[in-house]
Motif scaffolding. Structure first.
Motif, PDB file in Angstrom:
ATOM      1  N   ARG A  62       0.838  -1.201   0.000  1.00  0.00           N
ATOM      2  CA  ARG A  62       0.000   0.000   0.000  1.00  0.00           C
ATOM      3  C   ARG A  62       0.868   1.244   0.000  1.00  0.00           C
ATOM      4  O   ARG A  62       1.999   1.250   0.492  1.00  0.00           O
ATOM      5  CB  ARG A  62      -0.926  -0.148   1.196  1.00  0.00           C
ATOM      6  N   GLN A 198     -17.325   7.657   8.514  1.00  0.00           N
ATOM      7  CA  GLN A 198     -16.314   6.688   8.082  1.00  0.00           C
ATOM      8  C   GLN A 198     -16.697   5.251   8.412  1.00  0.00           C
ATOM      9  O   GLN A 198     -15.912   4.340   8.206  1.00  0.00           O
ATOM     10  CB  GLN A 198     -14.975   7.001   8.754  1.00  0.00           C
ATOM     11  N   GLU A 199     -17.916   5.064   8.980  1.00  0.00           N
ATOM     12  CA  GLU A 199     -18.281   3.700   9.378  1.00  0.00           C
ATOM     13  C   GLU A 199     -18.542   2.823   8.153  1.00  0.00           C
ATOM     14  O   GLU A 199     -18.210   1.648   8.132  1.00  0.00           O
ATOM     15  CB  GLU A 199     -19.548   3.698  10.249  1.00  0.00           C
ATOM     16  N   TYR A 204     -16.254  -4.347  -0.841  1.00  0.00           N
ATOM     17  CA  TYR A 204     -15.276  -4.855  -1.795  1.00  0.00           C
ATOM     18  C   TYR A 204     -16.015  -5.621  -2.887  1.00  0.00           C
ATOM     19  O   TYR A 204     -16.916  -6.408  -2.586  1.00  0.00           O
ATOM     20  CB  TYR A 204     -14.328  -5.786  -1.051  1.00  0.00           C
ATOM     21  N   GLU A 234      -4.244   0.917  -2.020  1.00  0.00           N
ATOM     22  CA  GLU A 234      -3.946  -0.408  -1.505  1.00  0.00           C
ATOM     23  C   GLU A 234      -3.873  -1.369  -2.689  1.00  0.00           C
ATOM     24  O   GLU A 234      -4.792  -1.436  -3.501  1.00  0.00           O
ATOM     25  CB  GLU A 234      -5.051  -0.830  -0.534  1.00  0.00           C
ATOM     26  N   ARG A 248      -8.357   5.312  -1.959  1.00  0.00           N
ATOM     27  CA  ARG A 248      -9.035   6.326  -1.140  1.00  0.00           C
ATOM     28  C   ARG A 248      -8.481   7.685  -1.519  1.00  0.00           C
ATOM     29  O   ARG A 248      -7.259   7.884  -1.536  1.00  0.00           O
ATOM     30  CB  ARG A 248      -8.810   6.051   0.344  1.00  0.00           C
TER      31      ARG A 248
ATOM     32  N   ASP B  51     -10.628 -17.504   0.487  1.00  0.00           N
ATOM     33  CA  ASP B  51     -11.916 -16.835   0.370  1.00  0.00           C
ATOM     34  C   ASP B  51     -12.648 -16.867   1.714  1.00  0.00           C
ATOM     35  O   ASP B  51     -12.775 -17.909   2.345  1.00  0.00           O
ATOM     36  CB  ASP B  51     -12.776 -17.516  -0.703  1.00  0.00           C
ATOM     37  N   ALA B  63     -16.015   0.969  14.189  1.00  0.00           N
ATOM     38  CA  ALA B  63     -16.130   0.433  12.834  1.00  0.00           C
ATOM     39  C   ALA B  63     -15.249   1.190  11.854  1.00  0.00           C
ATOM     40  O   ALA B  63     -14.807   0.628  10.853  1.00  0.00           O
ATOM     41  CB  ALA B  63     -17.584   0.481  12.394  1.00  0.00           C
ATOM     42  N   LYS B  64     -14.973   2.476  12.173  1.00  0.00           N
ATOM     43  CA  LYS B  64     -14.219   3.235  11.185  1.00  0.00           C
ATOM     44  C   LYS B  64     -12.774   2.747  11.039  1.00  0.00           C
ATOM     45  O   LYS B  64     -12.122   3.042  10.050  1.00  0.00           O
ATOM     46  CB  LYS B  64     -14.253   4.718  11.498  1.00  0.00           C
ATOM     47  N   LYS B  67     -11.402  -0.851   8.395  1.00  0.00           N
ATOM     48  CA  LYS B  67     -10.787  -0.935   7.068  1.00  0.00           C
ATOM     49  C   LYS B  67      -9.305  -1.299   7.156  1.00  0.00           C
ATOM     50  O   LYS B  67      -8.705  -1.746   6.174  1.00  0.00           O
ATOM     51  CB  LYS B  67     -10.959   0.379   6.314  1.00  0.00           C
ATOM     52  N   ARG B  70      -7.251  -5.524   6.801  1.00  0.00           N
ATOM     53  CA  ARG B  70      -7.359  -5.383   5.352  1.00  0.00           C
ATOM     54  C   ARG B  70      -8.096  -6.501   4.637  1.00  0.00           C
ATOM     55  O   ARG B  70      -9.067  -6.262   3.931  1.00  0.00           O
ATOM     56  CB  ARG B  70      -5.957  -5.223   4.766  1.00  0.00           C
ATOM     57  N   ASP B  71      -7.624  -7.718   4.795  1.00  0.00           N
ATOM     58  CA  ASP B  71      -8.253  -8.796   4.028  1.00  0.00           C
ATOM     59  C   ASP B  71      -9.676  -9.058   4.511  1.00  0.00           C
ATOM     60  O   ASP B  71     -10.605  -9.213   3.723  1.00  0.00           O
ATOM     61  CB  ASP B  71      -7.433 -10.100   4.150  1.00  0.00           C
ATOM     62  N   HIS B  74     -12.331  -6.704   3.283  1.00  0.00           N
ATOM     63  CA  HIS B  74     -12.808  -6.860   1.911  1.00  0.00           C
ATOM     64  C   HIS B  74     -14.043  -7.729   1.836  1.00  0.00           C
ATOM     65  O   HIS B  74     -14.815  -7.622   0.889  1.00  0.00           O
ATOM     66  CB  HIS B  74     -11.702  -7.455   1.033  1.00  0.00           C
ATOM     67  N   ALA B  75     -14.227  -8.574   2.831  1.00  0.00           N
ATOM     68  CA  ALA B  75     -15.370  -9.470   2.733  1.00  0.00           C
ATOM     69  C   ALA B  75     -16.252  -9.432   3.967  1.00  0.00           C
ATOM     70  O   ALA B  75     -17.460  -9.570   3.875  1.00  0.00           O
ATOM     71  CB  ALA B  75     -14.874 -10.895   2.519  1.00  0.00           C
ATOM     72  N   ARG B 123       1.985  -0.763  11.460  1.00  0.00           N
ATOM     73  CA  ARG B 123       1.685  -1.613  10.322  1.00  0.00           C
ATOM     74  C   ARG B 123       0.333  -2.300  10.442  1.00  0.00           C
ATOM     75  O   ARG B 123      -0.066  -2.746  11.507  1.00  0.00           O
ATOM     76  CB  ARG B 123       2.786  -2.684  10.280  1.00  0.00           C
ATOM     77  N   ASP B 124      -0.395  -2.381   9.297  1.00  0.00           N
ATOM     78  CA  ASP B 124      -1.576  -3.246   9.221  1.00  0.00           C
ATOM     79  C   ASP B 124      -1.098  -4.591   8.687  1.00  0.00           C
ATOM     80  O   ASP B 124      -0.355  -4.630   7.709  1.00  0.00           O
ATOM     81  CB  ASP B 124      -2.609  -2.697   8.230  1.00  0.00           C
ATOM     82  N   ARG B 126      -2.016  -8.258   7.051  1.00  0.00           N
ATOM     83  CA  ARG B 126      -3.010  -9.143   6.441  1.00  0.00           C
ATOM     84  C   ARG B 126      -2.664 -10.567   6.823  1.00  0.00           C
ATOM     85  O   ARG B 126      -1.515 -10.982   6.657  1.00  0.00           O
ATOM     86  CB  ARG B 126      -2.910  -9.051   4.927  1.00  0.00           C
TER      87      ARG B 126
END
Lengths: 737, 155
Positions: A62, A198-199, A204, A234, A248, B51, B63-64, B67, B70-71, B74-75, B123-124, B126
Motif C-alpha cells: 500500500r 467513516q463507518e 469490496y 492499496e 481512497r 476466500d 467500525a471506522k 478498514k 485489510r483482508d 474486503h469481505a 503496520r496493518d 493481512r
C-alpha cells in the motif's frame, strides 16, 4: 456572573487546558516540521508516481499519502517487509518509516490524557471549557473595551499582565474559538456521539474480472488522480487472484479494476465525512504549514492566557485578601475602589469595608482596575489610592482612567477620594488629585473633598473617617497599619562626624545590612537580597507607630556598606538616635526605592546640586560614574574647615574623571556664599550644558531647591524652555526635605 | 505492561446460521510486547484459497478502523457478519480468550483460521496468522512482522 464563570472555569480546568495547550504546541510544531521536510509534488498523477515507486520497491502492499505530503509505502516480499518513506519525484526509498514513540505519547496525552477512552471525555471537557472561556472572555472583553464594536479598534496602551491578557486574548479569540469547536467536534466523534461518516465503506467487489492486469502506469483511474488528492492506494493482495486496488482519495473511496483501470463502486464522501475532515484540518493544521504555525502560536497564547489569568486572579485574591460579606457590584450602595501598589492602601480599605458592613451597608470593594460599567444601586463611590512614581497610577489602578471613559457613572453618585503618599515627594498624591479632577469633570459631586494622607498619618486618616462617618451616619475610624516592608537590622560599621562641636553636627554613617528574620512562614523568609542604589531612601522609624524619617543612600548594594549622611536636628528623635549610635550598635529600618531620583541613562551631562547632607546621593552618583560621563557637582556647605563632607573623595573623583567640575560654596566663609550664588556665577557655562541636554538633580532643603529653581529658570527661559518643561522630560528632578 | 488475560465468555453468542451441528471453539490470542496503542484484530475463517467464510471474533469497537483489518474488511465488514462477535481492542502483551460457536462442517474440511491485525500509526497485517482448522487443539507462533505472539484454539 460572567466573570465568575470565566474565573472558576479557568481555575478548575486550567491545568488540563495547559496540558492541552503545551502538547498542542508540540504537535503543531511536529506537523510543521513534517510539512517542511516533505517536498511538494506538483502536477504529478498517482499512476506515474506509483509506477516509479514500484520500480524501486518490490511487493508493495500500500501507498499512503500523509496530509503533509509524506509518502509512506508498506511492502512485503520474499526477503523483507517493512514500511518506508519514499520520494515521490524519484520513487526511491528515503528512510524506513518509524513514527516517533514520543510523539504518539504526546498525542495520547493531548487526546486522552493517557487515560484511554475515558480520558477522551476529559479532553472534550477541556475543549468545552475553552469554548465557554472564549465566549465569556469575549463578553468580558467587549464590556471592558466598551462595546462589541470596540473589539476591532486598537486597545488603549497599558501595563501589567492583565493588560497583556486582554491584548493577547483579543487577537487569539477567533482562532481559539475554532480550536475549541473543532476539538469538541473531534472529541464527540471519537466518542461516537457524532458520526464522522467513516463507518460505512463501499463493499469490496464480489465480482472477479477477467482481463489480465494492465501496467500500473496505464490505469486510467490512477492517471487522472492528482497526487495531492491521494489518501491511500492499496494494492491487490494477490495479483494472481484477480483482486482489486482499493483507492481512497480526498473526495471519495472505491476500488480500481487492475485490468481495465476503471473505478468500481466509487463512493463520494458524504457531508459527515467532509465535516469531520474540515474539523480535523482546522484542529491539526495537517494540510497547511501556515495554519500549523498559527496553531502553534495560538497554543503558546493559551499557555500565556491561562498563566496570566491565574496569576492575575491570585494577585487580586492576595491583594484584596478575603473580603467576607463583599456585595456584588450590582447590589451595592457603597462602592469602595482601591488603587494600591504594595498593599498598604488595601489594608485601610479593608478596615473601612469591615466598618461599613458592620453599619449595615451593602458595600462592594474591589481594585480600581475592576471598575464596572454599571453600579445600578450605588449612592456613593469611595476611592482610596496611592500614587506611583511621578504622579502615575499604582498598579491596581493603571487602567482606571481608561475604564472611566467607557463607564457611564450616574450623575447622582457622590464621590470621595482619599490619597496616600509622602509629602516629601514632588507629586504628593498626584494620582489621587488627577482622579478627583477627572471625576469632577464628569459632573459628579463630591461627598468629601480630596484628602491627602502623608505617610499613613493616623490623625489625618481619622479626620477623614470622621467626616465620612458624619455623611453616612456611621462611626468610622482607622487603626494604624504597619507597612508590609522587610525591616532590616543595620549595624553601624563606621561614623565620621563633621562639626562635632557645633549645635547641629553632620555625620556620615556606614551600616552593615542584615535581615531581620521574620516568623511569617517559609515563603516570606526566602526573600531575595535587598537591592539599592544611590538616591534610594533608608527609612528609620523614631518610635513604634510613628511615621518614619527618610535618608538618601549614598552607596549601592554592591558596596560593602549602606551609607547615609545625617545632620543632627535640634529635638529630632531620629537624627539624635542615629548620632548617638556607636560602632557596633544596631538600628532597624527599611529601604524605600526611589527610582525617579537618579541620572537617566545616556551620555548627556549631569548637573548635580546639593547642600549640606543632601550631598549623600550626589556623591553616590559620582562614585558610580564608571563611564565618565560629564558630571558637574555644585555643593553648598557651612564651613570649609569643619564641615567639608567627603572632601578627600571629591578631590579623588575630580582627579580620576568621575567628576568633571566641582563648584563649592560655604556659608560661613569670609565671603559667605550659598550654592545658588555659585550657580549664578557659572550661569553661562550652565546654560551651555542645559543646551546640550544636561539633566539636573537637586537634593537638599526646600528653601535651597526653590533658590536653585530661581537661578535656573531665567537661564532656561532664555533657551526657550523652563524648569517645568525639563521636569516633564524627566530632566529636572528634586529630592527635598 | 502486565500480562492481563481477559476472558470474554459468550453465552449462546453464535449468530451464525445453524447449518447442522455446531460446537464451541475457544480461541486464545496472546499479543507480543510492543509500543503503541491497543490492537484491532479480526479472527475469521477462509477456505483454502483464502476466500472469506465466517467471522469468529473482532477485537475493537470502532467500525471506522475496520478498514485497517485489510483482508477481512474486503469481505467481512458488513455488520451482519460480526453481530455479537465484537469486543474490546487488545493491548500489548495481553491475552484475548473467547469462545464462539462453529459449525462442524468447517472442521477438518480444508478451511483455515486467519487473523488480520492493525495498530494506530503502525503496520496493518493481512493474515498474520494462518492455521488449518482441525479437530485437534492447535497452537502456532506469530511471525516477525505481526503483533500476535501466539495463537491457539481448542474445542
Amino acid at each position: 456572573m460572567l466573570q465568575r464563570t470565566h474565573v472558576v472555569l479557568s481555575l478548575a480546568l486550567g491545568a488540563m487546558l495547559m496540558v492541552s495547550a503545551a502538547t498542542g504546541l508540540l504537535l503543531s510544531t511536529s506537523t510543521l516540521v513534517e510539512h517542511l521536510q516533505s517536498a511538494p509534488a506538483l502536477g504529478e498523477n498517482v499512476a506515474a508516481v506509483a509506477e516509479r515507486i514500484a520500480g524501486h520497491v518490490q511487493g508493495i502492499e500500500r501507498i499512503e499519502r500523509a496530509p503533509s505530503g509524506e509518502l509512506r509505502v508498506t511492502f512485503s516480499n520474499a526477503s523483507d517487509s517493512d514500511a518506508v518513506l519514499v520520494d515521490p519525484s524519484t520513487g526511491e526509498v528515503i528512510a524506513p518509516y518509524r513514527p516517533s514513540a514520543a510523539l504518539s505519547w504526546i498525542r495520547d496525552l493531548h487526546r486522552e490524557l493517557l487515560l484511554g477512552s475515558a480520558g477522551r471525555w476529559l479532553s472534550g471537557l477541556a475543549a468545552l471549557a475553552l469554548l465557554v472561556l472564549v465566549a465569556t472572555g469575549a463578553w468580558l472583553l467587549a464590556r471592558r473595551l466598551g462595546g462589541w464594536r470596540r473589539l476591532l479598534l486598537p486597545i488603549p496602551p497599558g501595563k501589567g499582565l492583565s493588560h497583556w491578557h486582554t491584548v493577547v486574548a483579543r487577537w487569539t479569540l477567533p482562532a481559539l474559538a475554532i480550536l475549541a469547536l473543532s476539538g469538541l467536534y473531534l472529541s464527540a466523534s471519537s466518542q461516537g456521539l457524532i458520526s464522522d461518516g467513516q463507518e460505512s465503506e463501499p463493499s469490496y467487489p464480489q465480482a472477479r474480472y477477467s482481463a489480465p492486469a494492465a501496467k500500473l502506469g496505464s490505469l486510467s483511474a490512477l492517471r487522472t488522480l492528482d497526487l495531492q488528492d491521494l489518501r491511500e492506494l492499496e494494492f491487490p493482495s494477490d495479483s494472481q487472484d484477480a483482486n482489486f486496488f482499493t483507492l481512497r482519495t480526498a473526495s471519495g473511496d472505491g476500488f480500481v479494476n487492475p485490468g481495465s483501470g476503471q473505478w468500481i463502486s466509487y463512493q463520494r464522501h458524504g457531508f459527515a465525512r467532509r465535516l469531520y475532515e474540515t474539523a480535523y484540518e482546522l484542529h491539526t493544521g495537517a494540510h497547511s504549514p501556515l495554519w500549523a504555525l498559527i496553531l502553534g502560536g495560538v497554543s503558546l497564547c493559551v499557555l500565556f492566557l491561562s498563566g496570566s489569568g491565574v496569576f492575575a486572579w491570585w494577585q487580586r485574591k492576595h491583594l484584596a485578601g478575603a473580603l467576607p460579606g463583599n456585595a456584588p457590584p450590582d447590589q451595592a450602595e457603597i462602592i469602595l475602589l482601591v488603587g494600591s501598589q504594595g498593599g498598604t492602601t488595601w489594608s485601610y480599605a479593608r478596615q473601612l469595608h469591615e466598618q461599613l458592613l458592620a453599619g449595615g451597608r451593602r458595600v462592594h470593594c474591589a481594585s480600581m482596575n475592576q471598575l464596572q460599567p454599571r453600579y445600578p444601586d450605588a449612592k456613593c463611590l469611595l476611592l482610596l489610592t496611592s500614587t506611583y512614581g511621578d504622579g502615575q497610577a499604582p498598579d491596581s489602578a493603571n487602567a482606571f482612567l481608561g475604564l472611566l471613559n467607557r463607564s457611564p457613572l450616574p450623575k447622582d453618585l457622590q464621590v470621595a477620594v482619599l490619597g496616600f503618599g509622602d509629602a516629601q515627594f514632588q507629586h504628593f498624591c498626584g494620582y489621587a488629585r488627577q482622579v478627583e479632577q477627572n471625576l469632577q469633570q464628569r459632573g459628579l459631586s463630591l461627598l468629601l473633598p480630596l484628602r491627602c494622607i502623608d505617610r499613613g498619618s493616623l490623625s489625618e486618616l481619622n479626620l477623614w473617617a470622621r467626616q465620612l462617618g458624619e455623611q453616612l451616619g456611621l462611626d468610622l475610624h482607622f487603626t494604624h497599619v504597619q507597612p508590609r516592608v522587610a525591616m532590616r537590622r543595620l549595624q553601624l560599621l563606621s561614623r565620621e562626624v563633621y562639626g562635632e562641636h557645633s549645635e547641629s553636627p553632620a555625620a556620615i554613617l556606614r551600616f552593615a545590612l542584615t535581615e531581620t528574620p521574620q516568623a511569617r512562614g517559609l515563603l516570606c523568609r526566602r526573600r531575595r537580597a535587598t537591592r539599592f542604589a544611590p538616591g534610594d531612601l533608608l527609612a528609620i522609624s523614631p518610635g513604634i507607630g510613628a511615621t518614619p524619617r527618610f535618608y538618601s543612600i549614598a552607596s549601592s548594594d554592591d558596596d560593602d556598606a549602606l551609607e547615609i549622611c545625617v545632620r543632627k536636628q535640634a529635638g529630632g528623635l531620629c537624627s539624635s538616635r542615629l548620632h548617638a549610635l556607636q560602632v557596633g550598635d544596631s538600628i532597624e529600618g527599611f529601604i524605600q526605592p526611589h527610582p525617579d531620583f537618579r541620572p537617566t541613562a545616556g551620555r548627556h551631562p549631569v548637573i548635580l546640586v546639593g547642600a549640606g547632607t543632601g550631598l549623600a546621593p550626589l556623591i553616590g552618583f559620582a562614585r558610580k560614574n564608571a563611564h565618565r560621563r560629564p558630571i558637574h557637582l555644585y555643593w553648598g556647605g557651612r564651613s570649609e574647615q569643619s564641615e567639608f563632607l567627603y572632601e578627600t573623595e571629591l578631590s579623588e573623583y575630580l582627579a580620576d574623571g568621575r567628576l568633571t567640575q566641582l563648584g563649592l560654596a560655604f556659608s560661613q566663609a569670609a565671603m559667605p556664599m550659598y550654592v545658588q550664588d555659585r550657580l549664578r556665577r557659572d550661569a553661562s557655562a550652565l546654560a551651555a550644558l542645559l543646551q546640550d541636554g544636561a539633566q539636573v538633580l537637586v537634593c537638599g532643603s526646600r528653601g535651597m531647591a526653590a533658590g536653585v529653581r530661581g537661578v535656573l529658570e531665567p537661564l532656561l527661559q532664555q533657551l526657550g524652555s523652563s524648569v517645568e518643561k525639563l521636569r516633564l522630560q524627566g530632566r529636572y528632578r528634586e529630592d527635598v526635605y | 505492561m502486565n500480562k492481563t488475560a481477559f476472558t470474554l465468555a459468550l453465552a449462546g453468542a453464535a449468530a451464525l446460521p445453524a447449518l447442522g451441528q455446531a460446537r464451541e471453539i475457544t480461541l486464545q490470542t496472546t499479543l507480543k510486547e510492543y509500543r503503541g496503542n491497543e490492537a484491532y484484530l479480526a479472527i475469521y475463517v477462509t477456505d483454502a484459497q483464502g476466500d472469506y467464510q465466517r467471522t469468529l471474533w473482532v477485537s475493537g469497537k470502532k467500525a471506522k478502523y475496520y478498514k485497517h483489518l485489510r483482508d477481512w474488511a474486503h469481505a467481512g465488514n458488513q455488520p451482519a457478519e460480526f453481530d455479537g462477535l465484537t469486543g474490546a481492542s487488545v493491548g500489548s502483551g495481553e491475552t484475548l480468550e473467547v469462545s464462539v460457536e462453529l459449525e462442524d462442517a468447517l472442521i477438518d474440511a480444508g478451511y483455515e483460521i486467519r487473523i488480520d491485525s492493525a495498530v494506530e500509526d503502525k503496520r496493518d497485517n493481512r493474515a498474520e496468522i494462518k492455521v488449518p482448522l482441525s479437530q485437534q487443539a492447535t497452537e502456532i507462533s506469530g511471525g516477525a512482522q505481526g503483533y500476535v505472539d501466539s495463537f491457539r484454539y481448542q474445542f
